[in-house]
Design an enzyme around this catalytic site. Structure first.
Site, PDB file in Angstrom:
ATOM      1  N   GLY A  15      13.193   3.216  -4.427  1.00  0.00           N
ATOM      2  CA  GLY A  15      12.886   4.647  -4.502  1.00  0.00           C
ATOM      3  C   GLY A  15      12.503   5.238  -3.148  1.00  0.00           C
ATOM      4  N   ARG A  19       6.941  11.855  -3.289  1.00  0.00           N
ATOM      5  CA  ARG A  19       5.591  12.433  -3.313  1.00  0.00           C
ATOM      6  C   ARG A  19       4.747  12.039  -2.095  1.00  0.00           C
ATOM      7  NH1 ARG A  19       4.853  10.409  -9.454  1.00  0.00           N
ATOM      8  NH2 ARG A  19       6.549   9.062  -8.746  1.00  0.00           N
ATOM      9  N   GLN A  78      20.595  -1.107  -4.358  1.00  0.00           N
ATOM     10  CA  GLN A  78      20.860  -0.058  -5.354  1.00  0.00           C
ATOM     11  C   GLN A  78      21.209   1.193  -4.550  1.00  0.00           C
ATOM     12  OE1 GLN A  78      17.406   1.433  -7.341  1.00  0.00           O
ATOM     13  NE2 GLN A  78      18.575   2.389  -9.005  1.00  0.00           N
ATOM     14  N   SER A 415     -16.535  -6.627  46.014  1.00  0.00           N
ATOM     15  CA  SER A 415     -16.287  -5.411  45.242  1.00  0.00           C
ATOM     16  C   SER A 415     -15.252  -4.509  45.907  1.00  0.00           C
ATOM     17  CB  SER A 415     -17.593  -4.627  45.097  1.00  0.00           C
ATOM     18  OG  SER A 415     -18.482  -5.371  44.291  1.00  0.00           O
TER      19      SER A 415
HETATM   20  C1  UD1 Z   1       6.879   4.167 -13.546  1.00  0.00           C
HETATM   21  C2  UD1 Z   1       7.057   4.074 -15.044  1.00  0.00           C
HETATM   22  C3  UD1 Z   1       5.765   4.504 -15.737  1.00  0.00           C
HETATM   23  C4  UD1 Z   1       4.635   3.634 -15.264  1.00  0.00           C
HETATM   24  C5  UD1 Z   1       4.528   3.651 -13.738  1.00  0.00           C
HETATM   25  C6  UD1 Z   1       3.530   2.612 -13.290  1.00  0.00           C
HETATM   26  C7  UD1 Z   1       9.423   4.598 -15.375  1.00  0.00           C
HETATM   27  C8  UD1 Z   1      10.407   5.583 -15.859  1.00  0.00           C
HETATM   28  N1  UD1 Z   1       8.151   4.940 -15.455  1.00  0.00           N
HETATM   29  O1  UD1 Z   1       6.672   5.532 -13.221  1.00  0.00           O
HETATM   30  O2  UD1 Z   1       5.910   4.368 -17.151  1.00  0.00           O
HETATM   31  O3  UD1 Z   1       3.417   4.070 -15.846  1.00  0.00           O
HETATM   32  O4  UD1 Z   1       5.796   3.331 -13.133  1.00  0.00           O
HETATM   33  O5  UD1 Z   1       3.291   2.673 -11.906  1.00  0.00           O
HETATM   34  O6  UD1 Z   1       9.810   3.500 -15.005  1.00  0.00           O
HETATM   35  N2  UD1 Z   1      12.683   2.556  -8.196  1.00  0.00           N
HETATM   36  C9  UD1 Z   1      13.879   1.945  -7.872  1.00  0.00           C
HETATM   37  N3  UD1 Z   1      15.054   2.588  -8.132  1.00  0.00           N
HETATM   38  C10 UD1 Z   1      15.096   3.814  -8.737  1.00  0.00           C
HETATM   39  C11 UD1 Z   1      13.857   4.421  -9.079  1.00  0.00           C
HETATM   40  C12 UD1 Z   1      12.679   3.763  -8.822  1.00  0.00           C
HETATM   41  O7  UD1 Z   1      13.907   0.846  -7.321  1.00  0.00           O
HETATM   42  O8  UD1 Z   1      16.191   4.319  -8.941  1.00  0.00           O
HETATM   43  C13 UD1 Z   1      11.427   1.851  -7.870  1.00  0.00           C
HETATM   44  C14 UD1 Z   1      10.501   2.683  -7.005  1.00  0.00           C
HETATM   45  O9  UD1 Z   1      10.755   2.432  -5.621  1.00  0.00           O
HETATM   46  C15 UD1 Z   1       9.130   2.183  -7.427  1.00  0.00           C
HETATM   47  C16 UD1 Z   1       9.324   1.742  -8.873  1.00  0.00           C
HETATM   48  O10 UD1 Z   1      10.713   1.627  -9.063  1.00  0.00           O
HETATM   49  O11 UD1 Z   1       8.727   1.077  -6.643  1.00  0.00           O
HETATM   50  C17 UD1 Z   1       8.735   2.766  -9.869  1.00  0.00           C
HETATM   51  O12 UD1 Z   1       9.374   4.013  -9.684  1.00  0.00           O
HETATM   52  P1  UD1 Z   1       8.575   5.386  -9.668  1.00  0.00           P
HETATM   53  O13 UD1 Z   1       9.541   6.484  -9.480  1.00  0.00           O
HETATM   54  O14 UD1 Z   1       7.428   5.296  -8.747  1.00  0.00           O
HETATM   55  O15 UD1 Z   1       8.060   5.418 -11.178  1.00  0.00           O
HETATM   56  P2  UD1 Z   1       6.744   6.145 -11.728  1.00  0.00           P
HETATM   57  O16 UD1 Z   1       7.001   7.592 -11.842  1.00  0.00           O
HETATM   58  O17 UD1 Z   1       5.550   5.721 -10.974  1.00  0.00           O
HETATM   59 CA    CA Z   2       5.268   4.727  -9.058  1.00  0.00          CA
END
Ligand code: UD1
Ligand code: CA
Length: 473
Positions: A15, A19, A78, A415
């Site tokens: 990701g 934020r 990915q 010095s």
């Molecule tokens: C996610 C969970 C949420 C949980 C929270 C805990 C989902 C939909 N929701 O939300 O239920 O409470 O984590 O911290 O999963 N990532 C990828 N590829 C992508 C998207 C994300 O590798 O396409 C990775 C991000 O880099 C991150 C992790 O997955 O390390 C979680 O993604 P993020 O978008 O932060 O999910 P949250 O909104 O925190």
């Molecule tokens: Ca997260």
């Protein structure tokens, strides 16, 4: 013979981290002096061989890979980040070789190996298709919520769904148990059902969390295991959370060091990286930073406002206030500071002193040698028991190249001397104060290289008298 179940760990780290409002990939942001992803990899690599750990990278994949290649994990790319469910679809080929695997999030960095082990063991014992880690923090806002199956009005270990914050119905708002973003899956049922994921949600993404409801509806067993320590499963999505978790790690680190016999006054003001080692009976004063791979032996005193990175400090060393020590080695019983700046490649011998406003770089000081005030020592080798007087400067740079200065055992540098490199000051020799030394000085010699002093007797008295005459006329 019973075959050991093949078990892998996948870490979702593709990701962007919108934020954080950053130019840098989210998982390379640091807490405790280490990238977020490196913390997660460390926890995973204590559970399974690192060859069975897969980091799923995407946003700035090359940078992430370069930064973490040394850990030895596998990387899966990915290309487009279409959600956590899509991340696992991308790793399908790699993960299909295993019976079960854990899924961790690259942005949930405080997770402990013990908790992962409990999750794995619970998952295998329950024979579940999906097991998720749940916790109940004081404020679950922003996290997905765990919806458990009720029996006689009481929640059971069985989970029917995970509902993301944005999709919570008013009635579901009362569910306070959060999904930690850490799961165990049985490979077969997951990949038999993963294509049922849709992007029919607020973010138009494939949510891995939807697998709870999908598997449950397909008659597969979905369960949750709860951890009491919600601090382990806090995620980082913005700078405030980054700072908070960094503080948690620092606090943990100080607590560990204190438990092992290190005194830390006002630990809440000290910044000590995860991999720093300090031996018992060393005292660390307020507002000290110990960074990177720094190792400090016992019986030292590290005084306030000193910043020590990637350095080794021997036993009984005193680092006085405001000193900066970087990639250097300090021998037993040495005294550094106040306000010394030891740049990379400095080696200070046993019981040597480096004092106020002294800067060193690629400089070796032998046993018992002293450079106590206002000095620059660059590309310099100094023997034992040398005295480097206040204001001595090694002129190591001619505008194009760097050159070496050698000061042999027992030499005395007066010095305010400048030593123009390359130059050698022989054993036991003297350099007169304020000399500009451009040629080698033999052993036991005295070298003086400065303008001769001129004394004009009565000159000042006559000047004053002349002035008096002028004003009286
Ligand atoms: C996610 C969970 C949420 C949980 C929270 C805990 C989902 C939909 N929701 O939300 O239920 O409470 O984590 O911290 O999963 N990532 C990828 N590829 C992508 C998207 C994300 O590798 O396409 C990775 C991000 O880099 C991150 C992790 O997955 O390390 C979680 O993604 P993020 O978008 O932060 O999910 P949250 O909104 O925190
Ligand atoms: Ca997260």
């Amino acid at each position: 013979m019973k075959r050991e179940p093949r078990f892998a760990v996948a870490i979702m780290a593709a990701g962007k981290g919108t934020r954080l409002k950053s130019q840098h990939p989210k998982v390379l942001h640091q807490i405790g002096g280490k990238p977020l992803l490196e913390h997660v990899i460390a926890a995973a690599a204590q559970l399974v061989p690192v060859a069975d750990v897969y980091a799923i990278v995407g946003h700035e994949a090359e940078r992430v890979r370069n930064a973490l290649q040394h850990t030895g994990v596998n990387f899966v790319v990915q290309k487009e980040q279409r959600g956590t469910g899509h991340a696992i679809m991308t790793a399908r080929q790699a993960l299909s070789a295993y019976d079960d695997f854990l899924v961790l999030s690259g942005d949930v960095p405080l997770i402990h190996t013990d908790t992962l082990r409990e999750l794995r063991d619970f998952h295998l014992k329950q024979n579940a298709a999906m097991t998720l880690l749940a916790a109940t923090p004081p404020d679950p806002t922003g996290y997905g919520r765990v919806i458990r199956k009720l029996k006689n009005g009481k929640p059971t270990e069985v989970v029917t769904a995970i509902v993301e914050q944005k999709a919570l119905t008013p009635a579901q708002m009362k569910f306070r148990e959060m999904n930690a973003g850490v799961y165990a899956f049985a490979t077969k049922p997951l990949f038999a059902n993963i294509d049922k994921l849709t992007t029919d949600n607020a973010h138009r993404e494939f949510y891995l969390t939807d697998m709870a409801a999908i598997l449950s509806r397909a008659g597969e067993r979905v369960v949750a295991v709860a951890t009491n320590d919600f601090s382990q499963v806090l995620g980082i999505n913005n700078r405030a959370e980054l700072a908070r978790l960094d503080a948690v790690l620092r606090e943990r680190k100080c607590a560990e060091l204190m438990a092992s016999g290190v005194t830390i006054y006002r630990p809440e003001t000290c910044v000590i990286d995860a991999d720093v080692q300090v031996e018992a009976d060393t005292i660390i004063e307020p507002f000290v930073q110990l960074l990177g791979t720094t190792r400090i032996s016992g019986e030292c005193r590290i005084r306030s406002y000193s910043v020590i990175s990637n350095s080794q400090i021997g036993a009984g060393v005193v680092v006085r206030p405001g000193s900066i020590i970087d990639e250097s080695v300090i021998g037993n019983g040495a005294i550094i500071g106040p306000y010394s700046h030891l740049r990379p490649g400095s080696e200070v011998g046993e019981k040597a002193h480096v004092g106020n406003f002294v800067e060193t770089k690629k400089a070796r000081l032998g046993r018992g040698s002293k450079a106590n005030h206002l000095t620059y020592l660059g590309d310099t080798v100094i023997g034992d028991n040398v005295n480097v007087g206040a204001g001595t400067i090694t002129c190591n740079y001619d505008g194009v190249n760097k050159h070496q200065t050698v000061i042999e055992d027992g030499a005395f540098i007066g010095s305010d001397s400048t030593l123009v490199a390359p130059v050698r000051i022989g054993k036991g020799s003297y350099v007169g104060a304020a000399s500009c030394i451009t040629r080698d000085v033999p052993s036991d010699a005295l070298a003086i290289a400065r303008g001769q002093q001129v004394v004009k007797e009565g000159w000042a008295r006559e000047k004053r008298a002349g002035k008096a005459q002028k004003t009286s006329t």
